[in-house]
Design a protein around this motif. Structure first.
Motif, PDB file in Angstrom:
ATOM      1  N   GLN A  87      42.527  28.674-109.780  1.00 14.80           N
ATOM      2  CA  GLN A  87      43.621  29.819-110.709  1.00 14.80           C
ATOM      3  C   GLN A  87      44.199  30.733-110.613  1.00 14.80           C
ATOM      4  O   GLN A  87      43.856  30.969-109.393  1.00 14.80           O
ATOM      5  N   THR A  88      45.457  29.876-110.685  1.00 15.32           N
ATOM      6  CA  THR A  88      46.943  30.712-110.111  1.00 15.32           C
ATOM      7  C   THR A  88      46.909  30.566-108.741  1.00 15.32           C
ATOM      8  O   THR A  88      47.604  31.232-108.269  1.00 15.32           O
ATOM      9  N   ALA A  89      46.849  29.803-108.198  1.00 12.38           N
ATOM     10  CA  ALA A  89      46.554  29.416-106.917  1.00 12.38           C
ATOM     11  C   ALA A  89      48.135  29.033-106.763  1.00 12.38           C
ATOM     12  O   ALA A  89      49.130  28.167-107.267  1.00 12.38           O
ATOM     13  N   ASP A  90      48.961  29.553-105.711  1.00 16.75           N
ATOM     14  CA  ASP A  90      50.185  28.626-104.998  1.00 16.75           C
ATOM     15  C   ASP A  90      50.579  27.323-104.580  1.00 16.75           C
ATOM     16  O   ASP A  90      49.702  27.452-103.452  1.00 16.75           O
ATOM     17  N   LEU A  91      50.560  26.116-104.743  1.00 19.01           N
ATOM     18  CA  LEU A  91      50.587  24.948-104.588  1.00 19.01           C
ATOM     19  C   LEU A  91      51.688  24.815-104.568  1.00 19.01           C
ATOM     20  O   LEU A  91      52.129  22.878-104.749  1.00 19.01           O
ATOM     21  N   THR A  92      52.776  25.454-104.813  1.00 19.36           N
ATOM     22  CA  THR A  92      54.317  24.566-104.291  1.00 19.36           C
ATOM     23  C   THR A  92      54.237  23.928-102.979  1.00 19.36           C
ATOM     24  O   THR A  92      54.061  24.112-101.618  1.00 19.36           O
ATOM     25  N   ASN A  93      54.846  22.517-102.607  1.00 15.87           N
ATOM     26  CA  ASN A  93      54.854  21.301-101.951  1.00 15.87           C
ATOM     27  C   ASN A  93      53.756  20.853-101.473  1.00 15.87           C
ATOM     28  O   ASN A  93      53.311  20.411-100.110  1.00 15.87           O
ATOM     29  N   ALA A  94      52.599  21.816-102.081  1.00 16.59           N
ATOM     30  CA  ALA A  94      51.372  21.381-101.495  1.00 16.59           C
ATOM     31  C   ALA A  94      51.287  19.779-101.547  1.00 16.59           C
ATOM     32  O   ALA A  94      51.591  18.829-102.617  1.00 16.59           O
ATOM     33  N   ASN A  95      50.533  18.723-100.228  1.00 17.41           N
ATOM     34  CA  ASN A  95      50.525  16.713-100.394  1.00 17.41           C
ATOM     35  C   ASN A  95      48.663  17.175-100.740  1.00 17.41           C
ATOM     36  O   ASN A  95      47.889  17.766-100.325  1.00 17.41           O
ATOM     37  N   LEU A  96      48.570  16.846-101.719  1.00 14.86           N
ATOM     38  CA  LEU A  96      47.020  16.468-102.695  1.00 14.86           C
ATOM     39  C   LEU A  96      46.903  14.874-102.568  1.00 14.86           C
ATOM     40  O   LEU A  96      46.679  14.925-103.614  1.00 14.86           O
ATOM     41  N   GLU A  97      47.793  14.091-101.787  1.00 14.48           N
ATOM     42  CA  GLU A  97      47.767  12.386-102.827  1.00 14.48           C
ATOM     43  C   GLU A  97      46.556  12.228-102.564  1.00 14.48           C
ATOM     44  O   GLU A  97      45.448  12.522-100.836  1.00 14.48           O
ATOM     45  N   GLY A  98      45.704  11.558-103.080  1.00 17.21           N
ATOM     46  CA  GLY A  98      44.430  10.768-103.103  1.00 17.21           C
ATOM     47  C   GLY A  98      43.582  11.822-103.227  1.00 17.21           C
ATOM     48  O   GLY A  98      42.105  11.296-103.061  1.00 17.21           O
ATOM     49  N   ALA A  99      43.493  13.136-103.270  1.00 24.98           N
ATOM     50  CA  ALA A  99      42.032  14.606-103.639  1.00 24.98           C
ATOM     51  C   ALA A  99      41.153  13.674-104.622  1.00 24.98           C
ATOM     52  O   ALA A  99      42.346  13.542-105.925  1.00 24.98           O
ATOM     53  N   ASN A 100      40.588  14.572-104.852  1.00 24.29           N
ATOM     54  CA  ASN A 100      39.142  14.208-105.910  1.00 24.29           C
ATOM     55  C   ASN A 100      39.657  16.072-106.604  1.00 24.29           C
ATOM     56  O   ASN A 100      38.600  16.884-105.675  1.00 24.29           O
ATOM     57  N   LEU A 101      40.119  16.186-107.955  1.00 26.06           N
ATOM     58  CA  LEU A 101      40.193  17.333-108.385  1.00 26.06           C
ATOM     59  C   LEU A 101      39.173  17.223-109.636  1.00 26.06           C
ATOM     60  O   LEU A 101      39.430  17.769-110.592  1.00 26.06           O
ATOM     61  N   GLU A 102      38.233  16.340-109.748  1.00 31.08           N
ATOM     62  CA  GLU A 102      38.016  16.074-110.592  1.00 31.08           C
ATOM     63  C   GLU A 102      37.147  17.198-111.182  1.00 31.08           C
ATOM     64  O   GLU A 102      36.558  18.044-110.630  1.00 31.08           O
ATOM     65  N   GLY A 103      37.037  17.999-112.270  1.00 30.82           N
ATOM     66  CA  GLY A 103      36.487  19.732-113.112  1.00 30.82           C
ATOM     67  C   GLY A 103      37.195  20.381-112.385  1.00 30.82           C
ATOM     68  O   GLY A 103      36.836  21.417-112.816  1.00 30.82           O
ATOM     69  N   ALA A 104      38.228  20.619-111.443  1.00 32.16           N
ATOM     70  CA  ALA A 104      39.119  21.882-110.740  1.00 32.16           C
ATOM     71  C   ALA A 104      39.474  22.338-112.095  1.00 32.16           C
ATOM     72  O   ALA A 104      40.312  22.207-112.874  1.00 32.16           O
ATOM     73  N   ASN A 105      39.583  23.772-111.783  1.00 31.55           N
ATOM     74  CA  ASN A 105      40.001  24.573-112.725  1.00 31.55           C
ATOM     75  C   ASN A 105      41.439  25.066-112.137  1.00 31.55           C
ATOM     76  O   ASN A 105      41.928  25.369-111.151  1.00 31.55           O
ATOM     77  N   LEU A 106      42.924  24.830-112.457  1.00 34.55           N
ATOM     78  CA  LEU A 106      43.789  24.882-111.783  1.00 34.55           C
ATOM     79  C   LEU A 106      44.964  25.959-113.081  1.00 34.55           C
ATOM     80  O   LEU A 106      46.243  25.444-113.433  1.00 34.55           O
ATOM     81  N   LYS A 107      43.808  26.695-114.078  1.00 33.79           N
ATOM     82  CA  LYS A 107      45.151  27.391-115.436  1.00 33.79           C
ATOM     83  C   LYS A 107      45.285  28.739-114.107  1.00 33.79           C
ATOM     84  O   LYS A 107      45.027  29.224-112.994  1.00 33.79           O
ATOM     85  N   GLY A 108      47.053  28.838-114.697  1.00 33.78           N
ATOM     86  CA  GLY A 108      47.868  29.317-113.962  1.00 33.78           C
ATOM     87  C   GLY A 108      48.281  28.867-113.062  1.00 33.78           C
ATOM     88  O   GLY A 108      49.223  29.950-111.894  1.00 33.78           O
ATOM     89  N   ALA A 109      48.036  27.918-112.549  1.00 36.20           N
ATOM     90  CA  ALA A 109      48.317  27.871-111.105  1.00 36.20           C
ATOM     91  C   ALA A 109      49.838  27.290-110.711  1.00 36.20           C
ATOM     92  O   ALA A 109      50.723  26.184-111.666  1.00 36.20           O
TER      93      ALA A 109
END
Length: 297
Positions: A233-255
């Motif tokens: 939540q509210t993390a700054d992932l600008t320009n982050a590389n998450l290719e192939g990452a497993n984000l199942e059920g992750a909470n990205l509210k406000g990211a």
């Protein structure tokens, strides 16, 4: 493509000549190996025959020499920093580890502001409830240690080498850890609330149920990382590389996901309500069951 064929590369205007063998054998999981493995079609300039890569070519000769003979060059700290950035871009994990090892050896032979050595750390973790709150550990090699449940809150961890370290349930609240390497580290249920991890390498790390709320994750690499049920939540992932990452059920509210690479990522059942995905790369991502109510796409 024949493995011994000649490859002509134009890296940001600088031209290089090599072979597919060189590009694919030493770092088989790198971006270059993927490009020239024969599994992908690579576009050549029809006039020159060169393949263009939009990166600064200043250090690409060191990249090629590493691929050829496996030797890390001797460079200044500033040049090492630039080469490390290129190695991270090309996803050359062996070269990244080699650069970090070279920097650590240099620091061991010179005066340093680091308050503890690797030996000190090993002695400390033999006791219970280890805490390094607010301690400067920048530049240390802490790879392959068992640092589970250790409290690093408010510590300075810039360029620390945590590759393959067990950090299960460790606390990193408000740490300064720019450029640190967590390659293949165990970070399950860790707390990174408010941490500055800008440019950190977390490829292949296990971050299941980790708490990364409000963390600065700009330019981080999470390629192939396990982020199931992670709190972003509210993390700054600008320009982050998450290719192939497993984000199942992750909470990205406000990211913040501006220019983030989520190609091929698993976002099933992820919480993405009202998240701005307009500048996010989602090709091949799995979004089954994701909560996208109000998301901007």
């Amino acid at each position: 493509m024949n493995n011994s064929s000649i490859v002509r590369l134009n890296i940001g205007g600088k031209k290089f000549c090599t072979t597919t063998d060189t590009l694919t054998q030493r770092e088989p999981d790198s971006m270059l190996a993927a490009m020239f493995s024969g599994r992908h079609t690579v576009c050549h300039d029809p006039e020159s025959g060169f393949i263009f890569v939009d990166r600064d070519g200043k250090h690409f000769r060191h990249i090629l020499n590493w691929l050829r003979d496996g030797v890390v060059p001797t460079l200044s700290d500033s040049d090492y920093s630039e080469l490390l950035r290129e190695a991270e871009y090309y996803q050359m994990l062996g070269l990244i580890e080699g650069i970090k090892s070279a920097l650590n050896k240099r620091q061991e032979g010179a005066e340093s502001d680091t308050e503890l050595t690797r030996t000190d750390i090993i002695k400390c973790i033999q006791s219970e409830k280890v805490r390094f709150r607010g301690v400067n550990l920048s530049g240390l090699d802490l790879s392959k240690l068992d640092l589970s449940y250790v409290d690093f809150s408010y510590a300075s961890l810039k360029n620390v080498f945590f590759s393959r370290t067990n950090l299960h349930c460790a606390k990193f609240r408000d740490v300064y850890a720019e450029g640190s390497i967590f390659h293949n580290a165990t970070l399950r249920e860790c707390e990174f609330t408010g941490a500055n991890l800008r440019g950190a390498l977390l490829a292949g790390a296990n971050l299941q149920s980790a708490n990364l709320q409000d963390a600065c994750l700009i330019d981080c690499s999470f390629c192939g990382a396990d982020l199931r049920s992670a709190h972003l939540q509210t993390a700054d992932l600008t320009n982050a590389n998450l290719e192939g990452a497993n984000l199942e059920g992750a909470n990205l509210k406000g990211a913040k996901l501006s220019n983030a690479n989520l190609k091929g990522a698993n976002l099933q059942r992820a919480y993405l309500r009202h998240v701005n995905l307009r500048d996010t790369h989602l090709e091949g991502a799995k979004l089954d069951g994701a909560n996208l109510l109000g998301a901007i796409r």
